[in-house]
Design an enzyme around this catalytic site. Structure first.
Site, PDB file in Angstrom:
ATOM      1  N   CYS A 133      -2.551  24.106  58.277  1.00 54.43           N
ATOM      2  CA  CYS A 133      -3.772  23.297  58.223  1.00 54.43           C
ATOM      3  C   CYS A 133      -4.841  23.997  57.390  1.00 54.43           C
ATOM      4  O   CYS A 133      -5.437  24.992  57.835  1.00 54.43           O
ATOM      5  CB  CYS A 133      -4.275  23.035  59.647  1.00 54.43           C
ATOM      6  SG  CYS A 133      -5.793  22.062  59.684  1.00 54.43           S
ATOM      7  N   CYS A 136      -8.453  23.642  58.800  1.00 56.07           N
ATOM      8  CA  CYS A 136      -8.703  24.494  59.981  1.00 56.07           C
ATOM      9  C   CYS A 136      -8.857  25.952  59.560  1.00 56.07           C
ATOM     10  O   CYS A 136      -9.730  26.654  60.055  1.00 56.07           O
ATOM     11  CB  CYS A 136      -7.551  24.426  60.986  1.00 56.07           C
ATOM     12  SG  CYS A 136      -6.812  22.813  61.192  1.00 56.07           S
ATOM     13  N   ASP A 137      -7.987  26.430  58.666  1.00 60.17           N
ATOM     14  CA  ASP A 137      -7.897  27.879  58.430  1.00 60.17           C
ATOM     15  C   ASP A 137      -8.339  28.335  57.043  1.00 60.17           C
ATOM     16  O   ASP A 137      -8.451  29.547  56.803  1.00 60.17           O
ATOM     17  CB  ASP A 137      -6.439  28.340  58.654  1.00 60.17           C
ATOM     18  CG  ASP A 137      -5.985  28.083  60.083  1.00 60.17           C
ATOM     19  OD1 ASP A 137      -6.837  28.157  60.988  1.00 60.17           O
ATOM     20  OD2 ASP A 137      -4.798  27.786  60.289  1.00 60.17           O
TER      21      ASP A 137
END
Ligand code: FAD
Ligand code: NAP
Length: 309
Positions: A133, A136-137
């Site tokens: 992701c 997200c990261d």
């Protein structure tokens, strides 16, 4: 006794909930194990949802879908459905926490999850440099170099997203042509800090106690090995459908599925079991688009209302 139990709160499940409640079903519950919105909430950009001319994040697109559905009476239970069995004419749903529900009809809208590539070190370093992701990261790799593995729409779109915050992005693909849409490929090629590393296999993700320090790639033609010294490796190699709740005690599935575990439905989203429907990415021949999952959800709901009636 629920009129309809919807399993999954992505575009398919939410739209089914909207149509079912607005269409008059009284007792409709949507079971969602995470945050409603589905997999598109991990996307950094969506530009092909009709009526939304501006490029937006998946999160922005899904922002008010739940609120709109709840206005018409959809109930939301934050829980994971572990199994669905048919008991006589109705269904029994069991949650992972042991809670049980009975429903006249069930809609499977459980979508899919990112597939692992099966590379040595991938599981060991998952969450410590290996990610699926970018939204997200990606931030953890601001100003650093990362590798994106895969050649589909997700890989190339997320590579472009990462190129805006990372100093360099390697797009590592096993062939020299991409599966992604032509416009996405064009977009990726315009980014100056993306280097394409094609026709290679990823031999290993390596690292140390701090996490990933690089990936080893092998040229398929020459056999040459090259180390890409990156602290982050984003794996986008496709997705697997989530059909666990349909698995029965004897290992069979509650309804017919194909070899990939995708649920076989007809044009009304009916499965082989009366009262059980499937919509979105979980079904056979899904186009795997938000608008299609949403369309499936409405088709299923319209037919469920007719079935109950
Ligand atoms: P999902 O969105 O996968 O939703 C399923 C939901 O079910 C999930 O929220 C999950 O938590 C829940 N669930 C699963 N199992 C259970 C269980 N047992 N109990 C309770 N809840 C459960 N499409 C586009 O049209 N345009 C794009 O630009 C685009 N970009 C994308 C970018 C990325 C990074 C990704 C990953 C996908 C993208 N897609 C795009 C594809 C699109 O997101 C999917 O086709 C769509 O979300 C499918 O919707 P769905 O409702 O079938 O499933
Ligand atoms: P995908 O289209 O299946 O692409 C997966 C990619 O990973 C392919 O390039 C594949 O290579 C490669 N791959 C598969 N297994 C591998 C392995 N073990 N090791 C290395 N590489 C491997 O998956 P996706 O990109 O996640 O897309 C899923 C679906 O969602 C698609 O239908 C896509 O169109 C849709 N989607 C749409 C949008 C959009 O509309 N903008 C955005 C994202 C996703 P090969 O090409 O050699 O098979």
């Amino acid at each position: 006794m629920l009129d309809l139990a919807i399993i999954g709160g992505g575009p398919a499940g939410l739209t089914a909930g909207l149509y079912a409640t607005r269409g008059g079903l009284q007792n409709v519950v949507m079971f969602e194990m995470g945050m409603p919105g589905g997999q598109i909430t991990t996307s950094s950009e969506i530009e092909n949802y009709p009526g939304q001319g501006n490029v937006m994040t998946g999160m922005e697109l899904m922002d008010n879908w739940l609120e709109q559905c709840q206005k018409f009476g959809l109930k939301h239970e934050m829980n994971q459905v572990s199994s669905v069995v048919k008991v006589g004419e109705t269904f029994k749903l069991t949650m992972v926490d042991g809670k049980e529900f009975e429903a006249k009809t069930v809609l499977m809208a459980t979508g899919s999850v990112p597939r692992r590539a099966g590379i040595a070190g991938e599981n060991e370093f998952f969450g410590r440099g290996v990610s699926t992701c970018a939204t997200c990261d990606g931030f953890f790799y601001k100003g650093k170099e990362v590798a994106v593995i895969g050649g589909g729409d997700t890989a190339l779109e997320e590579a472009v997203y990462l190129s805006k915050m990372c100093s360099k992005v390697y797009v590592v693909h096993r062939r020299d042509t991409y599966r992604a849409a032509p416009s996405t490929i064009e977009h990726m090629k315009k980014a100056e800090n993306i280097e394409e590393v094609t026709n290679v296999t990823v031999e290993e993700v390596f690292g140390d106690a701090s996490g990933v320090t690089g990936i080893k790639v092998k040229d398929k033609n020459t056999g040459d090995i090259r180390d890409l010294d990156v602290p982050g490796a984003f794996v986008f190699v496709g997705r697997d459908v989530l059909n666990e709740p349909l698995k029965q005690e004897d290992g069979s599935f509650l309804c017919d599925v194909n070899e990939q575990g995708e649920v076989i439905v007809d044009l009304r989203m009916r499965t082989s079991v009366p009262g059980l429907y499937a919509a979105g990415d979980i079904r056979i021949d899904a186009a795997k688009q938000v608008v299609c999952a949403s369309g499936d959800g409405s088709t299923a709901a319209v037919n469920i209302i007719e079935y109950i009636g």
